[in-house]
Design a protein around this motif. Structure first.
Motif, PDB file in Angstrom:
ATOM      1  N   LEU A 188      92.432 -26.691  74.791  1.00  0.00           N
ATOM      2  CA  LEU A 188      91.883 -26.850  75.953  1.00  0.00           C
ATOM      3  C   LEU A 188      92.217 -28.098  76.931  1.00  0.00           C
ATOM      4  N   ARG A 189      93.250 -28.513  76.433  1.00  0.00           N
ATOM      5  CA  ARG A 189      93.768 -29.944  77.325  1.00  0.00           C
ATOM      6  C   ARG A 189      94.312 -29.398  78.521  1.00  0.00           C
ATOM      7  N   GLN A 190      94.823 -28.129  78.787  1.00  0.00           N
ATOM      8  CA  GLN A 190      95.266 -27.656  79.925  1.00  0.00           C
ATOM      9  C   GLN A 190      94.407 -26.918  80.615  1.00  0.00           C
ATOM     10  N   ASN A 191      93.222 -26.545  80.040  1.00  0.00           N
ATOM     11  CA  ASN A 191      92.157 -25.830  80.624  1.00  0.00           C
ATOM     12  C   ASN A 191      90.900 -26.383  80.762  1.00  0.00           C
ATOM     13  N   LYS A 192      90.817 -27.181  81.609  1.00  0.00           N
ATOM     14  CA  LYS A 192      89.351 -28.000  81.859  1.00  0.00           C
ATOM     15  C   LYS A 192      88.290 -27.232  82.324  1.00  0.00           C
ATOM     16  N   SER A 193      88.696 -26.087  82.952  1.00  0.00           N
ATOM     17  CA  SER A 193      87.423 -25.472  83.427  1.00  0.00           C
ATOM     18  C   SER A 193      86.691 -24.393  82.297  1.00  0.00           C
ATOM     19  N   LEU A 194      87.711 -24.037  81.592  1.00  0.00           N
ATOM     20  CA  LEU A 194      87.179 -23.384  80.153  1.00  0.00           C
ATOM     21  C   LEU A 194      86.492 -24.345  79.182  1.00  0.00           C
ATOM     22  N   LEU A 195      87.037 -25.521  79.085  1.00  0.00           N
ATOM     23  CA  LEU A 195      86.265 -26.540  78.217  1.00  0.00           C
ATOM     24  C   LEU A 195      84.811 -26.761  78.832  1.00  0.00           C
ATOM     25  N   THR A 196      84.884 -26.960  80.068  1.00  0.00           N
ATOM     26  CA  THR A 196      83.333 -27.066  80.880  1.00  0.00           C
ATOM     27  C   THR A 196      82.483 -25.881  80.701  1.00  0.00           C
ATOM     28  N   ASP A 197      82.983 -24.912  80.689  1.00  0.00           N
ATOM     29  CA  ASP A 197      82.084 -23.678  80.453  1.00  0.00           C
ATOM     30  C   ASP A 197      81.721 -23.473  78.930  1.00  0.00           C
ATOM     31  N   LEU A 198      82.578 -23.664  78.242  1.00  0.00           N
ATOM     32  CA  LEU A 198      82.301 -23.422  76.854  1.00  0.00           C
ATOM     33  C   LEU A 198      81.334 -24.557  76.178  1.00  0.00           C
ATOM     34  N   SER A 199      81.338 -25.848  77.033  1.00  0.00           N
ATOM     35  CA  SER A 199      80.457 -26.982  76.569  1.00  0.00           C
ATOM     36  C   SER A 199      79.125 -26.922  77.179  1.00  0.00           C
ATOM     37  N   TYR A 200      78.691 -25.718  77.971  1.00  0.00           N
ATOM     38  CA  TYR A 200      77.337 -25.610  77.908  1.00  0.00           C
ATOM     39  C   TYR A 200      76.680 -25.025  76.562  1.00  0.00           C
ATOM     40  N   PHE A 201      77.444 -24.085  75.870  1.00  0.00           N
ATOM     41  CA  PHE A 201      77.118 -23.570  74.737  1.00  0.00           C
ATOM     42  C   PHE A 201      75.669 -22.808  75.081  1.00  0.00           C
ATOM     43  N   ASN A 202      75.522 -22.076  76.123  1.00  0.00           N
ATOM     44  CA  ASN A 202      74.282 -21.400  76.314  1.00  0.00           C
ATOM     45  C   ASN A 202      74.383 -20.088  75.719  1.00  0.00           C
ATOM     46  N   PHE A 203      75.474 -19.695  75.027  1.00  0.00           N
ATOM     47  CA  PHE A 203      75.853 -18.324  74.136  1.00  0.00           C
ATOM     48  C   PHE A 203      75.518 -18.798  72.485  1.00  0.00           C
ATOM     49  N   MET A 204      75.302 -19.909  72.240  1.00  0.00           N
ATOM     50  CA  MET A 204      75.045 -20.288  70.995  1.00  0.00           C
ATOM     51  C   MET A 204      73.636 -20.611  70.583  1.00  0.00           C
ATOM     52  N   LYS A 205      73.288 -20.047  69.392  1.00  0.00           N
ATOM     53  CA  LYS A 205      71.913 -20.171  68.913  1.00  0.00           C
ATOM     54  C   LYS A 205      71.777 -21.823  68.436  1.00  0.00           C
ATOM     55  N   ARG A 206      70.536 -22.182  68.320  1.00  0.00           N
ATOM     56  CA  ARG A 206      70.368 -23.791  67.721  1.00  0.00           C
ATOM     57  C   ARG A 206      70.812 -23.809  66.646  1.00  0.00           C
ATOM     58  N   ALA A 207      71.636 -24.728  66.063  1.00  0.00           N
ATOM     59  CA  ALA A 207      72.297 -25.229  64.580  1.00  0.00           C
ATOM     60  C   ALA A 207      73.169 -24.005  64.267  1.00  0.00           C
ATOM     61  N   GLY A 208      73.937 -23.375  65.323  1.00  0.00           N
ATOM     62  CA  GLY A 208      74.930 -22.446  65.058  1.00  0.00           C
ATOM     63  C   GLY A 208      76.225 -23.451  64.641  1.00  0.00           C
ATOM     64  N   TYR A 209      77.329 -22.548  64.431  1.00  0.00           N
ATOM     65  CA  TYR A 209      78.450 -23.496  63.846  1.00  0.00           C
ATOM     66  C   TYR A 209      79.506 -23.452  65.108  1.00  0.00           C
ATOM     67  N   ALA A 210      80.314 -24.590  64.961  1.00  0.00           N
ATOM     68  CA  ALA A 210      81.375 -24.742  66.231  1.00  0.00           C
ATOM     69  C   ALA A 210      82.570 -25.036  65.319  1.00  0.00           C
ATOM     70  N   LEU A 211      83.539 -24.251  65.302  1.00  0.00           N
ATOM     71  CA  LEU A 211      84.870 -24.654  64.555  1.00  0.00           C
ATOM     72  C   LEU A 211      85.997 -24.684  65.667  1.00  0.00           C
ATOM     73  N   ASP A 212      86.727 -25.689  65.661  1.00  0.00           N
ATOM     74  CA  ASP A 212      87.941 -25.885  66.462  1.00  0.00           C
ATOM     75  C   ASP A 212      89.297 -26.059  65.559  1.00  0.00           C
ATOM     76  N   LEU A 213      90.259 -25.197  65.920  1.00  0.00           N
ATOM     77  CA  LEU A 213      91.382 -25.278  64.900  1.00  0.00           C
ATOM     78  C   LEU A 213      92.424 -26.129  65.396  1.00  0.00           C
ATOM     79  N   ASN A 214      92.335 -26.733  66.702  1.00  0.00           N
ATOM     80  CA  ASN A 214      93.255 -27.627  67.123  1.00  0.00           C
ATOM     81  C   ASN A 214      93.044 -28.918  66.668  1.00  0.00           C
ATOM     82  N   LEU A 215      94.209 -29.403  65.775  1.00  0.00           N
ATOM     83  CA  LEU A 215      94.111 -30.704  65.322  1.00  0.00           C
ATOM     84  C   LEU A 215      94.453 -32.130  66.026  1.00  0.00           C
TER      85      LEU A 215
END
Length: 277
Positions: A188-215
């Motif tokens: 997401l370093r080269q896709n700031k707009s997607l990072l912003t949209d994902l960061s709302y997490f409006n599509f996630m339920k409370r206490a859901g899980y978030a996993l990122d594969l980028n080290l």
């Protein structure tokens, strides 16, 4: 320990895993040889103990192989070769690693809720396959629809009864669902707009899980926002550690290094290389 030779095949340059193997060898004074090649051929594998393959090369390599294990055949992706009965056998260790992390760290994952997988790479296909295998019956594939259509076709053909939906990133904030898990495979370093949209997490339920594969980068803005949104965060190093342990188990190296040592060396490696990757 006898000198071992690991071959890393990746067009873009040495993989992070190959760099880690070299770092680990120097830390432990094992004298491993880690050799990188940009293209795949039988010749570059000669004399190797094991081979790490960039998943992006799967479409080129798989048609050349006669025997495929279930996970490789199902996902049409491979990431490793190990020797078996005198020949090379393809494996998909990433699938095992992601599944193991979710089973161990997300025991209360609601598989009745949808899952989101962000990205268009082979790694994204693997992640979606893991969720389907675990029983998540509706999975949203987030990315360019033109790129994801073939991914959806492969997944739907092998994962019967699972609904795969392609979601354009522009429509992410419009979703009225409550997902139980999100796996991001996109840098997401080269896709700031997607990072912003994902960061709302409006599509996630409370206490859901978030996993990122980028080290990298170590300062993971997506997971920081996930914590602020009261999601349960699974850092990428968990997958890297598990991948390494599974790789070493295949090579019967588990007695030479403990799980705690694997974790410690990964953390040291990432800190020392965070500015150069």
């Amino acid at each position: 320990m006898n000198t071992l030779k690991f071959v890393d095949i990746r067009p873009e340059g040495p993989s992070v895993f190959a760099k880690y193997l070299d770092f680990l060898s120097r830390q432990k004074s094992w004298g491993w040889v880690v050799e990188h090649h940009a293209t795949f051929s039988a010749e570059v594998m000669e004399g190797a103990t094991a081979v790490k393959i960039a998943p992006s090369l799967s479409d080129d390599i798989l048609p050349q192989l006669r025997v495929l294990p279930t996970q490789v055949r199902t996902s049409q992706v491979l990431d490793s070769f190990f020797q078996d009965e005198g020949g090379w056998y393809p494996r998909l260790i990433l699938h095992e690693a992601i599944r193991s992390v979710l089973v161990q760290e997300a025991r209360d994952l609601d598989i009745r809720a949808p899952g989101f997988v962000v990205g268009e790479s082979k790694e994204a296909r693997v992640a979606a396959g893991v969720l389907a295998e675990m029983g998540v019956s509706e999975i949203f594939l987030v990315g360019d629809p033109a790129v994801l259509e073939p991914q959806k076709h492969v997944l739907s053909r092998q994962q019967l009864g699972i609904r795969f939906n392609i979601l354009n990133p522009d429509d992410l904030t419009l979703q009225a669902v409550s997902a139980g898990v999100m796996i991001n495979t996109m840098d997401l370093r080269q896709n700031k707009s997607l990072l912003t949209d994902l960061s709302y997490f409006n599509f996630m339920k409370r206490a859901g899980y978030a996993l990122d594969l980028n080290l990298f980068p170590l300062e993971n803005l997506l997971l920081e926002e996930a914590e602020r949104a009261d999601l349960k965060v699974l850092p990428p190093v968990l997958v890297a550690e598990t991948f390494t342990r599974l790789w070493f188990q295949r090579l019967k190296l588990s007695d030479d290094i403990s799980n705690d040592e694997i974790r410690a060396t990964w953390n040291t490696f990432l800190k020392e290389n965070s500015s150069s990757v």
